[in-house]
Enzyme design. Structure first.
Site, PDB file in Angstrom:
ATOM      1  N   LYS A   1       3.319   0.309  16.097  1.00 25.93           N
ATOM      2  CA  LYS A   1       4.464   0.116  15.119  1.00 25.93           C
ATOM      3  C   LYS A   1       4.448   1.617  14.265  1.00 25.93           C
ATOM      4  CE  LYS A   1       6.465  -2.591  11.493  1.00 25.93           C
ATOM      5  NZ  LYS A   1       6.461  -3.790  10.645  1.00 25.93           N
ATOM      6  N   GLN A   2       3.313   1.866  13.841  1.00 21.19           N
ATOM      7  CA  GLN A   2       3.445   3.147  12.845  1.00 21.19           C
ATOM      8  C   GLN A   2       2.131   3.816  12.903  1.00 21.19           C
ATOM      9  OE1 GLN A   2       3.620   0.104  10.002  1.00 21.19           O
ATOM     10  NE2 GLN A   2       2.454   0.943   8.456  1.00 21.19           N
TER      11      GLN A   2
ATOM     12  N   TRP B   1       0.778  -1.170  -0.126  1.00 19.12           N
ATOM     13  CA  TRP B   1      -0.009   0.048   0.133  1.00 19.12           C
ATOM     14  C   TRP B   1       1.008   1.257   0.018  1.00 19.12           C
ATOM     15  CZ3 TRP B   1      -1.376   3.077   4.816  1.00 19.12           C
ATOM     16  CH2 TRP B   1      -0.508   2.714   5.715  1.00 19.12           C
ATOM     17  N   ASP B   2       2.150   0.972   0.319  1.00 19.08           N
ATOM     18  CA  ASP B   2       2.992   2.259   0.318  1.00 19.08           C
ATOM     19  C   ASP B   2       2.856   2.853  -1.122  1.00 19.08           C
ATOM     20  OD1 ASP B   2       4.136   0.369   1.939  1.00 19.08           O
ATOM     21  OD2 ASP B   2       6.056   0.538   1.464  1.00 19.08           O
TER      22      ASP B   2
ATOM     23  N   GLU C   1       0.782  -2.653  12.576  1.00 22.28           N
ATOM     24  CA  GLU C   1       0.738  -3.970  12.598  1.00 22.28           C
ATOM     25  C   GLU C   1       1.359  -4.649  13.900  1.00 22.28           C
ATOM     26  OE1 GLU C   1       3.658  -4.951   9.480  1.00 22.28           O
ATOM     27  OE2 GLU C   1       2.248  -4.121   7.806  1.00 22.28           O
TER      28      GLU C   1
END
Length: 790
Positions: free
Chosen positions: A616-617, A376-377, A504
């Site tokens: 995580k993000q 998806w980046d 994640e």
């Protein structure tokens, strides 16, 4: 975000230059980093920044985008619907090798006595050049110069100009090679193919991958056609040479399945140069035989030999001149900042310029980590830059996603759902994520793709792309959300259960806020575009109905689901919970976790991580950036304040997003801190794995942090606005964008903001809440508001 100590490139080895990365001495400790930093690519071919002589290296690799081998995924315990076939980008035969021997002594960087060493990657020419003065063991003085490029103009072509001069008579041997490293070595020095040490690393192969099926030798040319063992893909790899010298010389050619050689033996005379131009090419196919791809390689080499190396450099400079005229960002800040900004933007060019009919791997073509997969980046972090600077490439990437729609439909059926489910990670369109909890469960990729289509339409006003490919994607993604979610019989709310959001470290949850918000946007946009297509493009609408079996009652269902979408909200804290029970979990013990235990995924079992509030993000924070028109500034501040301390930054996708939102809510210090992490993610090895390749999403995030964060640029439903947040440590910031059929230059200074229509149609913009119209030849200046304290 957990503070990370990072070390900028040492100035005595890598002096700052605005338009180049320079290396003034060979340094083994920095060698792995340099292989990535000096890598060249055009989006189809990629070669790492290895010395032409081939040694020493940390990860010797060359790549062709999309060229991959498949392998069976072995699950410890099988279950229905698990991904069955892995895909790994192949290390294609290395054609950069030009091994040098003087007096039968090999030139070997670690032991060579250097009188002079200079290597430079120029962002304006796209050429990696090197100058060396080597005092050979015999006492002879050897001068080596090389220039290397991967052509941005010619998709399948790369070249090296290599020159050697000796100060006295000497036997010189230059062995030009085409080496199949993929099968010559079962694993590299760092353990690819060995025990699992880092799940982000690429898989090694124990069986042979490339099998020679056709071979051609002629004059100074060697070409080989290979077929992969499992995927059945075909590769044509070839090299040819121009030898220019007044010295006596001979040539010997040889070939085996894994190594083609053209060896030049020269009786060098004092100060008489030996110049070898080496052209090399790669062609790939899923369908044609090896003899055909070899023939294509030969045609490419024929053209290169005719035009010559200088022609390639001229075309490269012209290509990049055009690129930088649209994409350059200029800042009045420290020299390292300007250099790093341009390096990041240059990586975006290299990753995407000739990525026709493919996606963009997470590492571009600078390394093999993440198997060369597309995530998806691309849609969330890379296409914004492309949409506003090079929309041709953005269109191609969205068309490529559309080409995967058949596989996405099949995957949805496999998971007992309607519509289409795009793969979390893939090369060929099939799901290749073996760990479904942090892979397939990230259904938000559907909405991310729909978001990219909307972002493109808002920026370009180009409804043609929606009619051609976008509408079909929107129909099938909307169908999936309607089938995946359900209306609560008690409240009537629409819920989506059993999914994973961007974070994640929190998997398979109910009502992930990011997913629900993005799905709602997806549903509404799909309904609006189908209605518009029926009204404005009846023929295209008829085609859509034929292809998808669309019926009009579906639109109403999409609107109902969107209107009823459940968005978790915590009244006590005034924030959006990351999911329905995230706030019920125990907070991670950050104080008790040493810095060397990050990233957590390498030191703790997933279940340990999943039980805690630890991120995580950016997840909710990312939603606040992408869907900023749905939230107030105070909403954004409360959510940032809550989630920022929980975010580890273990993902390279996080810092840029946190920088954008911090800038918007007035946290200048944090915005700059996170920007520094993103800006130097690779150049300072912030994540500790730059040897595995550049973080392409982060490079796109750098551009977003500048334009969205400090530039305050937003485009909600086609209305372009700016509310700048220029850092107090920067004297100025300037960038250009394409908006509809206009090109706009934005210049931000401490006292005023300047907007100029460079070319194209008049454009309506809003600056600090004031509507303005940009007209040709009439720049607008707006006084900068007084800075507000944090």
């Amino acid at each position: 975000m957990i503070p990370r100590k990072f070390e900028l490139l040492p100035e005595h080895l890598y002096p700052s230059q605005e338009w180049a990365i320079v290396e003034t001495a060979f340094s083994q400790p920095w060698m792995g980093n340099a292989e990535t930093i000096f890598a060249l690519s055009n989006g189809f071919i990629g070669v790492r920044g290895l010395p032409e002589e081939g040694r020493p290296t940390i990860e010797s690799a060359s790549f062709c985008n999309g060229f991959h081998e498949t392998w069976p995924i072995v699950h410890a315990e099988e279950a229905y619907g698990f991904a069955r076939t892995g895909q790994t980008m192949v290390n294609v035969p290395d054609a950069t090798l030009l091994k040098l021997y003087v007096d039968d002594e090999p030139f070997f960087l670690p032991t060579a006595r250097m009188v002079e060493y200079h290597r430079e990657l120029d962002f304006r020419t796209g050429v990696l050049s090197r100058t060396i003065h080597w005092a050979a063991p015999s006492g002879k003085q050897v001068y080596i110069t090389s220039r290397r490029l991967v052509s941005l103009e010619y998709r399948h072509l790369a070249a090296i100009s290599y020159e050697v001069t000796v100060d006295t008579d000497a036997p010189v041997v230059i062995s030009s090679q085409l080496l199949n490293r993929q099968d010559s070595f079962a694993s590299d020095e760092r353990g690819n193919g060995g025990p699992l040490s880092d799940p982000r690393r690429s898989k090694g192969f124990t069986q042979r991958v490339l099998n020679a099926r056709h071979h051609l030798e002629r004059d100074l040319r060697v070409c080989t056609g290979y077929r992969t063992t499992n995927s059945g893909m075909v590769l044509g790899a070839g090299m040819d040479h121009i030898m220019e010298t007044d010295n006596p010389w001979q040539m010997q050619r040889s070939w085996s399945e894994d190594l083609g050689k053209v060896v030049f033996t020269v009786d060098a005379r004092p100060n008489v140069p030996i110049n070898i131009t080496k052209f090399f090419t790669y062609h790939t196919s899923r369908t044609v035989p090896a003899v055909e791809v070899v023939d294509r390689a030969c045609r490419t080499l024929d053209r290169a030999m005719r035009d010559g190396y200088q022609h390639l450099e001229e075309r490269q400079r012209s290509f990049l001149g055009e690129f930088w005229s649209h994409a350059d960002v200029q800042v009045d800040a420290e020299p390292q900042v300007q250099q790093a900004i341009r390096w990041n933007i240059f990586q975006l060019c290299q990753a995407s310029a000739r990525a026709e009919t493919t996606g963009i791997p997470a590492k571009g073509l600078t390394g093999q980590a993440y198997e060369g997969h597309y995530f998806w980046d691309t849609e969330i972090y890379v296409t914004p830059f492309l949409t506003y600077t090079d929309p041709r490439v953005s269109r191609n990437l969205l068309r490529f996603r559309h080409s995967m729609l058949g596989h996405a439909r099949d995957r949805a059926r496999e998971l007992s759902e309607s519509g289409a489910l795009f793969p979390w990670r893939t090369i060929n369109g099939e799901e290749a994520s073996s760990y479904y909890a942090a892979g397939t469960a990230q259904y938000h990729i559907n909405a991310d793709i729909a978001y990219a289509i909307k972002n493109y339409l808002d920026a370009r006003g180009d409804f043609d792309l929606v009619a051609e490919v976008g509408a079909e994607i929107l129909v099938e993604t909307a169908r999936l959300w309607c089938d995946l979610g359900f209306f609560s019989p008690e409240t009537g709310d629409f819920h989506i259960h059993g999914v994973t959001g961007p974070d994640e470290y929190t998997t398979v949850v109910n009502d992930n806020t990011f997913t629900n918000l993005m799905a709602r946007r997806n549903l509404r946009f799909a309904a609006a575009m189908v209605r518009r297509l029926r009204e404005e493009r009846p023929e295209a609408y008829a085609h859509l109905v034929h292809e998808t079996g669309l019926i009009e009652t579906e639109w109403a269902e999409w609107d109902l689901a969107a209107d009823a979408m459940y968005i978790p909200f915590d009244m006590e804290r005034g924030i959006l919970p990351q999911d329905d029970n995230f706030l019920e979990k125990e907070r991670w013990d950050f104080a008790g976790t040493p810095i060397d235990r990050y990233p957590l995924l390498l030191h703790f079992h997933p279940l340990v991580i999943y039980r805690h509030q630890v991120i995580k993000q950016a997840d909710v924070v990312l939603a606040m950036v992408l869907l900023g028109d749905e939230f107030t500034l105070e909403d954004k501040r409360r959510n940032f304040d809550y989630y920022d301390p929980l975010t580890t930054g273990d993902s390279s996708l996080s810092a840029c997003v946190q920088s954008i939102l911090a800038a918007e809510i007035g946290y200048e210090e944090k915005a700059l801190e996170y920007f520094q992490y993103a800006l130097f993610m690779d150049l300072a090895n912030v994540a500790g794995n730059v040897v595995d390749g550049a973080h392409i999403a982060s490079t796109g995030g750098v551009w977003m942090a500048i334009t969205y964060g400090f530039g305050g640029m937003r485009n909600y439903n086609g209305a372009l606005s700016f509310d700048p947040r220029l850092p107090s440590t920067w004297g100025s910031l300037s960038f250009r964008i394409r908006y509809h059929e206009s090109r706009i230059e934005v210049t931000l200074e401490r006292e005023c903001y300047r907007f100029e229509l460079i070319e194209g149609d008049p454009a309506d913009i809003t600056v600090c809440g004031t509507p303005l119209k940009l007209l040709p030849g009439k720049p607008l200046e707006v006084a900068a508001p007084e800075a507000k304290p944090e």
